[in-house]
Enzyme design. Structure first.
Site, PDB file in Angstrom:
ATOM      1  N   HIS A   1      15.341   2.934   1.189  1.00  0.00           N
ATOM      2  CA  HIS A   1      14.139   3.557   1.762  1.00  0.00           C
ATOM      3  C   HIS A   1      14.297   5.063   1.754  1.00  0.00           C
ATOM      4  O   HIS A   1      15.413   5.591   1.796  1.00  0.00           O
ATOM      5  CB  HIS A   1      13.879   3.052   3.187  1.00  0.00           C
ATOM      6  CG  HIS A   1      15.058   3.140   4.103  1.00  0.00           C
ATOM      7  ND1 HIS A   1      16.090   2.236   4.052  1.00  0.00           N
ATOM      8  CD2 HIS A   1      15.372   4.023   5.076  1.00  0.00           C
ATOM      9  CE1 HIS A   1      16.993   2.554   4.970  1.00  0.00           C
ATOM     10  NE2 HIS A   1      16.583   3.649   5.602  1.00  0.00           N
TER      11      HIS A   1
ATOM     12  N   HIS B   1      12.908   8.452   3.800  1.00  0.00           N
ATOM     13  CA  HIS B   1      12.213   9.021   4.949  1.00  0.00           C
ATOM     14  C   HIS B   1      11.445  10.250   4.468  1.00  0.00           C
ATOM     15  O   HIS B   1      12.043  11.164   3.889  1.00  0.00           O
ATOM     16  CB  HIS B   1      13.217   9.475   6.012  1.00  0.00           C
ATOM     17  CG  HIS B   1      14.124   8.407   6.536  1.00  0.00           C
ATOM     18  ND1 HIS B   1      13.967   7.849   7.784  1.00  0.00           N
ATOM     19  CD2 HIS B   1      15.210   7.801   5.992  1.00  0.00           C
ATOM     20  CE1 HIS B   1      14.924   6.959   7.999  1.00  0.00           C
ATOM     21  NE2 HIS B   1      15.698   6.914   6.924  1.00  0.00           N
TER      22      HIS B   1
ATOM     23  N   ASP C   1       7.542   5.110  10.453  1.00  0.00           N
ATOM     24  CA  ASP C   1       8.801   4.721  11.094  1.00  0.00           C
ATOM     25  C   ASP C   1       8.534   4.356  12.550  1.00  0.00           C
ATOM     26  O   ASP C   1       7.756   5.011  13.245  1.00  0.00           O
ATOM     27  CB  ASP C   1       9.809   5.881  11.022  1.00  0.00           C
ATOM     28  CG  ASP C   1      11.229   5.433  11.331  1.00  0.00           C
ATOM     29  OD1 ASP C   1      12.059   5.421  10.402  1.00  0.00           O
ATOM     30  OD2 ASP C   1      11.500   5.085  12.503  1.00  0.00           O
ATOM     31  N   ILE C   2       9.183   3.315  13.037  1.00  0.00           N
ATOM     32  CA  ILE C   2       8.957   2.818  14.392  1.00  0.00           C
ATOM     33  C   ILE C   2       9.540   3.772  15.445  1.00  0.00           C
ATOM     34  O   ILE C   2       9.134   3.727  16.612  1.00  0.00           O
ATOM     35  CB  ILE C   2       9.566   1.397  14.530  1.00  0.00           C
ATOM     36  CG1 ILE C   2       8.880   0.613  15.635  1.00  0.00           C
ATOM     37  CG2 ILE C   2      11.071   1.441  14.722  1.00  0.00           C
ATOM     38  CD1 ILE C   2       9.210  -0.874  15.618  1.00  0.00           C
TER      39      ILE C   2
ATOM     40  N   ASN D   1      19.271   7.715   3.268  1.00  0.00           N
ATOM     41  CA  ASN D   1      20.626   7.446   3.747  1.00  0.00           C
ATOM     42  C   ASN D   1      21.157   6.220   3.015  1.00  0.00           C
ATOM     43  O   ASN D   1      20.504   5.174   3.013  1.00  0.00           O
ATOM     44  CB  ASN D   1      20.608   7.185   5.252  1.00  0.00           C
ATOM     45  CG  ASN D   1      20.075   8.373   6.030  1.00  0.00           C
ATOM     46  OD1 ASN D   1      20.436   9.514   5.757  1.00  0.00           O
ATOM     47  ND2 ASN D   1      19.199   8.116   6.999  1.00  0.00           N
TER      48      ASN D   1
ATOM     49  N   VAL E   1      19.417   0.180   7.658  1.00  0.00           N
ATOM     50  CA  VAL E   1      18.684  -0.953   7.068  1.00  0.00           C
ATOM     51  C   VAL E   1      19.056  -1.043   5.592  1.00  0.00           C
ATOM     52  O   VAL E   1      18.809  -0.093   4.825  1.00  0.00           O
ATOM     53  CB  VAL E   1      17.162  -0.772   7.238  1.00  0.00           C
ATOM     54  CG1 VAL E   1      16.423  -1.937   6.591  1.00  0.00           C
ATOM     55  CG2 VAL E   1      16.796  -0.656   8.725  1.00  0.00           C
TER      56      VAL E   1
HETATM   57  P1  AMP Z   1      18.327   4.414   8.097  1.00  0.00           P
HETATM   58  O1  AMP Z   1      19.233   4.825   9.205  1.00  0.00           O
HETATM   59  O2  AMP Z   1      18.154   5.475   7.052  1.00  0.00           O
HETATM   60  O3  AMP Z   1      18.709   3.065   7.516  1.00  0.00           O
HETATM   61  O4  AMP Z   1      16.865   4.294   8.738  1.00  0.00           O
HETATM   62  C1  AMP Z   1      16.282   3.103   9.165  1.00  0.00           C
HETATM   63  C2  AMP Z   1      14.965   3.484   9.788  1.00  0.00           C
HETATM   64  O5  AMP Z   1      14.188   2.322   9.937  1.00  0.00           O
HETATM   65  C3  AMP Z   1      15.082   4.123  11.196  1.00  0.00           C
HETATM   66  O6  AMP Z   1      14.483   5.411  11.160  1.00  0.00           O
HETATM   67  C4  AMP Z   1      14.312   3.141  12.076  1.00  0.00           C
HETATM   68  O7  AMP Z   1      13.605   3.781  13.111  1.00  0.00           O
HETATM   69  C5  AMP Z   1      13.399   2.456  11.085  1.00  0.00           C
HETATM   70  N1  AMP Z   1      12.925   1.124  11.455  1.00  0.00           N
HETATM   71  C6  AMP Z   1      13.674   0.081  11.898  1.00  0.00           C
HETATM   72  N2  AMP Z   1      12.886  -0.990  12.110  1.00  0.00           N
HETATM   73  C7  AMP Z   1      11.619  -0.619  11.799  1.00  0.00           C
HETATM   74  C8  AMP Z   1      10.353  -1.277  11.816  1.00  0.00           C
HETATM   75  N3  AMP Z   1      10.223  -2.560  12.207  1.00  0.00           N
HETATM   76  N4  AMP Z   1       9.261  -0.599  11.417  1.00  0.00           N
HETATM   77  C9  AMP Z   1       9.371   0.700  11.046  1.00  0.00           C
HETATM   78  N5  AMP Z   1      10.532   1.373  10.992  1.00  0.00           N
HETATM   79  C10 AMP Z   1      11.644   0.732  11.379  1.00  0.00           C
END
Ligand code: AMP
Length: 121
Positions: free
Chosen positions: A104, A106, A33-34, A91, A100
């Site tokens: 996915h 976590h 995760d970024i 989520n 996103v």
């Molecule tokens: P969610 O709120 O469950 O949709 O989580 C989305 C996750 O994607 C967050 O923890 C972000 O930090 C992560 N994220 C967004 N863009 C990137 C990226 N380019 N590379 C890795 N993780 C990302």
């Protein structure tokens, strides 16, 4: 939640933006995760275009569903958190606070993670 083919994870899958890969096979990609919320914070995603868990389980072939489940355990071992404990979170949708719109998971660990849910907000 509808699937947006230009979401950031779809772009990672197409190679349009980079990721720090942890694990990959025919069905799954896992990457750091970024914005990590724990010492280990890896995202596991199916390669197919699914917005949410309900979309995935309704529409993904059984082999893809099994591969995603297996990958979460594989990532726990690969990152070392299998030894100390970890949490898997997905989520989904508005109340789930999904940012996103590509399904996915976590995988979080590397420190005590506290109680399961914080307060709403
Ligand atoms: P969610 O709120 O469950 O949709 O989580 C989305 C996750 O994607 C967050 O923890 C972000 O930090 C992560 N994220 C967004 N863009 C990137 C990226 N380019 N590379 C890795 N993780 C990302």
């Amino acid at each position: 939640m509808t699937y947006d083919p230009n979401n950031v994870f779809a772009r990672i899958l197409r190679g349009e933006i980079p990721c720090k890969k942890v694990h990959e096979n025919e069905h799954v990609l896992a990457f750091h995760d970024i914005n990590p919320q724990a010492p280990v914070h890896v995202l596991v995603i199916p390669k197919g275009a699914y917005a949410s868990m309900d979309d995935f389980t309704a529409n993904a072939p059984p082999a893809e569903q099994a591969a995603v489940m297996k990958a979460m355990g594989d990532v726990a071992r690969l990152t070392g958190v299998a030894a100390t404990g970890y949490r898997v979170i997905s989520n989904c949708g508005g109340d789930g606070h999904q940012d996103v719109p590509h399904l996915h998971f976590h995988v979080l660990g590397g420190r005590p993670l506290g109680r399961m849910l914080g307060k709403a907000g």
